[in-house]
Write an enzyme that holds these catalytic residues in place. Structure first.
Site, PDB file in Angstrom:
ATOM      1  N   LYS A  30       0.705  -0.898   0.149  1.00  0.00           N
ATOM      2  CA  LYS A  30      -0.208   0.205  -0.292  1.00  0.00           C
ATOM      3  C   LYS A  30       1.098   1.283  -0.169  1.00  0.00           C
ATOM      4  CE  LYS A  30      -1.011   1.213   3.581  1.00  0.00           C
ATOM      5  NZ  LYS A  30      -1.155   2.289   5.017  1.00  0.00           N
ATOM      6  N   THR A  31       1.953   1.108   1.046  1.00  0.00           N
ATOM      7  CA  THR A  31       2.715   2.262   0.842  1.00  0.00           C
ATOM      8  C   THR A  31       3.628   2.846   0.019  1.00  0.00           C
ATOM      9  OG1 THR A  31       3.219   2.008   3.727  1.00  0.00           O
ATOM     10  CG2 THR A  31       3.955   3.446   2.264  1.00  0.00           C
ATOM     11  N   ASP A  64      -3.911   8.357   2.298  1.00  0.00           N
ATOM     12  CA  ASP A  64      -3.791   6.991   2.965  1.00  0.00           C
ATOM     13  C   ASP A  64      -4.596   6.481   3.978  1.00  0.00           C
ATOM     14  OD1 ASP A  64      -2.425   4.569   4.235  1.00  0.00           O
ATOM     15  OD2 ASP A  64      -0.605   5.821   5.387  1.00  0.00           O
ATOM     16  N   GLU A  65      -4.726   5.493   3.966  1.00  0.00           N
ATOM     17  CA  GLU A  65      -5.419   4.837   5.054  1.00  0.00           C
ATOM     18  C   GLU A  65      -6.774   5.407   5.351  1.00  0.00           C
ATOM     19  OE1 GLU A  65      -4.438   2.296   6.991  1.00  0.00           O
ATOM     20  OE2 GLU A  65      -2.651   2.489   7.931  1.00  0.00           O
ATOM     21  N   GLN A 121      -9.439  -3.275   7.211  1.00  0.00           N
ATOM     22  CA  GLN A 121      -8.800  -3.020   8.264  1.00  0.00           C
ATOM     23  C   GLN A 121      -9.205  -2.167   8.692  1.00  0.00           C
ATOM     24  OE1 GLN A 121      -4.724  -3.828   7.632  1.00  0.00           O
ATOM     25  NE2 GLN A 121      -5.422  -4.184   5.368  1.00  0.00           N
ATOM     26  N   ARG A 141      -1.009 -10.341  10.567  1.00  0.00           N
ATOM     27  CA  ARG A 141       0.379  -9.874  10.765  1.00  0.00           C
ATOM     28  C   ARG A 141       1.578 -10.746  10.285  1.00  0.00           C
ATOM     29  NH1 ARG A 141      -0.262  -5.180   9.790  1.00  0.00           N
ATOM     30  NH2 ARG A 141      -1.969  -6.399   8.631  1.00  0.00           N
TER      31      ARG A 141
END
Length: 720
Positions: free
Chosen positions: A35-36, A220-221, A251, A603
């Site tokens: 994503k980043t 973002d997010e 998420q 995770r």
DNA sequence: TACTATTTAATTTTT
DNA sequence: TTAAATAGTA
């Protein structure tokens, strides 16, 4: 133009997102899907290939950490420092705007930011002032109400009491709170966003200016945006701005903080012609872990839908351990950690996750006993420590005498003979004359106070004035250094016995060097001190230090979001704990818990352990619980069950189907959250269990009769 | 005013 | 259980 460095390392979907034509783009980025990377490469693409000026790009994140990382990575990719490129948190950017346009925003030039702790204190003080019983009107609830309204963009004047007197009171308190902030030039976190939104909404020219400037918005997010943040983005985008938002509806775990996943669902409606790109290839976890995660999250109904996959191997099965109790659970985890370390792995690559902070205790005890270094995430942060906040309060008063919040905090710290009585009189005077505490204290000191109190008050007022005068020419660290000494704070903490006082003094000295290391923005229209104070509120600093040490990582599942570890334990996987009791009955709450579980599972890179305890000591009482429903949502084929070697013989519990009467002297069917019926008290929910056999008792919250402890063998409860 | 006893409640957290 | 907040006491 050589686009290789920007596109080379990307997969097809990522590339599609990065090179999307200039139109609104929604990137659904699964956990571990890069994503980043997409966000960073998109920025580089716009600047380097599309020829967009860095000035024209605005990148928004939620945390300072994410913002810093993004800036660093963009600069690394472009190989040049990109000034002019606005990257920051929603709050940071809003703050920047408000500083720049304080007049239009209706704020004093030297307004200060208060954090949630300050906010809560302010509310408590407000209640005391208005003589409202704080057991009836819980400060936390009021804070929650106020922030909730602000998050939705609502001012007191927009709210209707709907004939509900308690709501009317809440609104009145909201208004009163606003008045206090207004008087003191104080702005809370939610206010930053709300003001920034109103600033643009009500100043067409200003808005037009920023709309012209920012042609591209990177977010973002996105699933974590609240109403006001999204409204702010839409305002800025206007008709021509091009939003590029990245998020994962699966998420979204901050609904309770105002985040609205719905934004991700309505984005395409709000921005017609949106290109949607799904990133589903995962570069983090084994196929088994991804299958498990996919299976769990599939149980949620409202989703955009997405399935993570990997080119990698299946990997190990997920190991599920049914512990006898929480000690056994902790022993098991520690045993596995030992193996891990003995095999030559890094401790820092192992994480134990849990739903709530209290669960860390048993684990910590075990780790200490075992001599395994660990680090618990999410402690008090530097700028949140009492001694630091005290020092900051003095500094704030120097900058602004009207800051009641700071005034109150240090009025009698260190003690200088201004007791509760004098403080009350000051408050009363301030309230009666609608003036700041500072003025009230001055008036009373020279007028109504008797000798002793007047002296003390004068002493305090003089102290602040003297501090202001004496620090006038000093640089920032000099100012701080002078204030912590001359205010008497250092001496005050020196008297504190034990190591505590020592640490506090060390922290205060650390604050001086923090001031020394602070680089004020030369373009800022405010003093370096004010800038530093804002910075302290906006960026509270690292939670716990020693990040570089090789320690096992302990944290809540919430704080694990965005991180990854080769070895992960999901502990305390029990119904009532996770999903948490308070979310279990609300479908939306339950879905959010499930998303949290999805976050937890994803995770793990290689090895995932899931553990639960059949019996757990909770709030000082032993209670029995069922394994989390989320565990059952993982298909058996991915699971390897591990049973404890030594089992203490105890009654097994049958699955609960229909209305099974509870047999005398047995705890069959008892679990937290179980609905039961009592012939006298009616329907209720089991909150807690205690003891076994004939002595077993349960705590039941009855709908009508309230909460009661009942001995099971007498109560004759029916399961519902 | 500081220390001690008692009461109460008990997710998640960044800005 | 335990931490924090409040009430009571020296």
């Amino acid at each position: 133009m050589d686009v290789t460095p920007i596109l080379d390392s990307l997969n097809d979907a990522q590339r599609q997102a990065v090179t999307a034509v200039a139109g609104p783009t929604l990137v659904i980025a699964g956990a571990g899907s890069g994503k980043t990377r997409v966000l960073v490469h998109r920025a580089a693409w716009l600047i380097d290939v599309e020829g967009v000026s860095p000035q024209g790009v605005l990148a928004v994140t939620f945390t300072n950490k994410a913002a810093a990382e993004m800036r660093g990575r963009i600069e690394a990719l472009l190989n040049i420092p990109v000034r002019n490129l606005w990257i920051g948190t929603f709050h940071g950017l809003a703050h920047r705007l408000l500083r720049r346009h304080w007049r239009e925003a209706g704020l004093p030039q030297n307004f200060q930011i208060i954090d949630s702790d300050d906010q809560l204190r302010l509310i408590k003080r407000l209640l005391k002032n208005l003589e409202i019983d704080d057991s009836c009107w819980v400060p936390r609830d009021i804070q929650y109400f106020i922030n909730g309204q602000k998050d939705e963009g609502l001012r007191p004047k927009h709210l209707n009491d709907e004939g509900d007197p308690s709501r009317r009171q809440m609104i009145a308190l909201y208004q009163a709170y606003e008045d206090v902030c207004e008087r003191g030039g104080l702005v809370d976190f939610a206010e930053l966003l709300l003001r920034a939104h109103e600033l643009w909404r009500d100043n067409a020219d200003l808005l037009a200016h920023y709309q012209r400037r920012f042609s591209h918005l990177l977010v973002d997010e996105f699933q974590d945006t609240n109403a006001i943040q999204y409204a702010w983005l839409r305002l800025l985008a206007g008709k021509t701005g091009i939003p590029f938002v990245v998020g994962d509806d699966d998420q979204s775990i901050y609904r309770w903080r105002g985040a609205r996943v719905e934004h991700i669902y309505r984005f395409q409606k709000d921005f017609p012609g949106t290109a949607v790109v799904k990133l589903e290839q995962n570069y983090r976890s084994t196929a088994t872990i991804l299958h498990a995660a996919n299976s769990v999250i599939e149980n949620n109904s409202s989703r955009l839908g997405k399935k993570l996959w990997t080119e990698g191997a299946d990997g190990e099965p997920i190991r599920v351990y049914a512990a006898y109790n929480e000690r056994d659970e902790s022993d098991f985890i520690i045993g596995r950690l030992r193996d891990w370390i003995d095999q030559g792995n890094l401790r820092a690559e192992a994480a134990v996750l849990y739903r709530s902070n209290a669960q860390s205790r048993v684990l910590e005890e075990g780790l200490i006993n075992a001599g395994i270094p660990y680090r618990v995430y999410g402690g008090l942060r530097f700028f949140e420590r009492t001694e630091i906040k005290d020092a900051l309060a003095y500094l704030r008063l120097i900058s602004n005498r009207n800051d009641d919040s700071s005034f109150e905090r240090v009025l009698n710290k260190p003690t200088r003979g201004i007791g509760a009585r004098s403080a009350d009189m000051i408050r009363a005077y301030a309230r009666a004359n609608a003036c700041p505490l500072w003025r009230a204290a001055g008036a009373l000191a020279s007028d109504e106070f008797n000798g002793r109190a007047a002296n003390a008050a004068h002493e305090f007022l003089n102290l602040i004035e003297t501090l202001a005068r004496d620090t006038d020419g000093l640089d920032l660290p000099g100012k701080i250094d002078h204030v912590i000494h001359a205010s008497g704070l250092i001496d005050f903490f020196r008297k504190e016995k034990g190591e505590k006082g020592e640490t506090r003094i060390e922290n205060l000295l650390e604050l001086v060097s923090a001031g020394g290391g602070f680089e004020p923005d030369p373009a800022a229209e405010m003093s370096p001190l004010d800038e530093f104070l804002s910075h302290a509120a906006l960026e509270a600093g690292e939670g716990q230090a020693d990040a570089w040490d090789d320690c096992v990582q302990l944290m809540t599942m919430h704080s694990a979001k965005g991180l990854e570890f080769p070895l992960v334990f999901l502990s305390g996987m029990e119904d009532g704990l996770f999903p948490h009791q308070r979310s279990i009955s609300d479908p939306k709450g339950l879905e959010e818990e499930r998303r949290l579980c999805y976050v937890g599972i994803t995770r793990a890179m290689q090895t995932l352990y899931v553990t639960y305890a059949e019996q757990r000591r909770l709030h000082g009482m032993d209670s029995f619980s069922q394994p989390s429903r989320f565990v059952a949502e993982i298909p058996d084929q991915y699971i390897e069950e591990i049973r404890p070697k030594v089992r203490v013989s105890r009654p097994t519990r049958a699955p609960i189907v229909g209305r099974t009467p509870i047999r005398q002297g047995s705890e069959v069917g008892i679990r937290l959250g179980q609905r039961v019926r009592h012939k006298k008290f009616g329907d209720g929910i089991i909150l807690n269990c205690e003891g076994q056999g004939a002595h077993a008792r349960v705590q039941v919250n009855f709908e009508d009769a309230g909460t009661k402890w009942l001995v099971l063998s007498y109560a004759n409860l029916d399961l519902m």
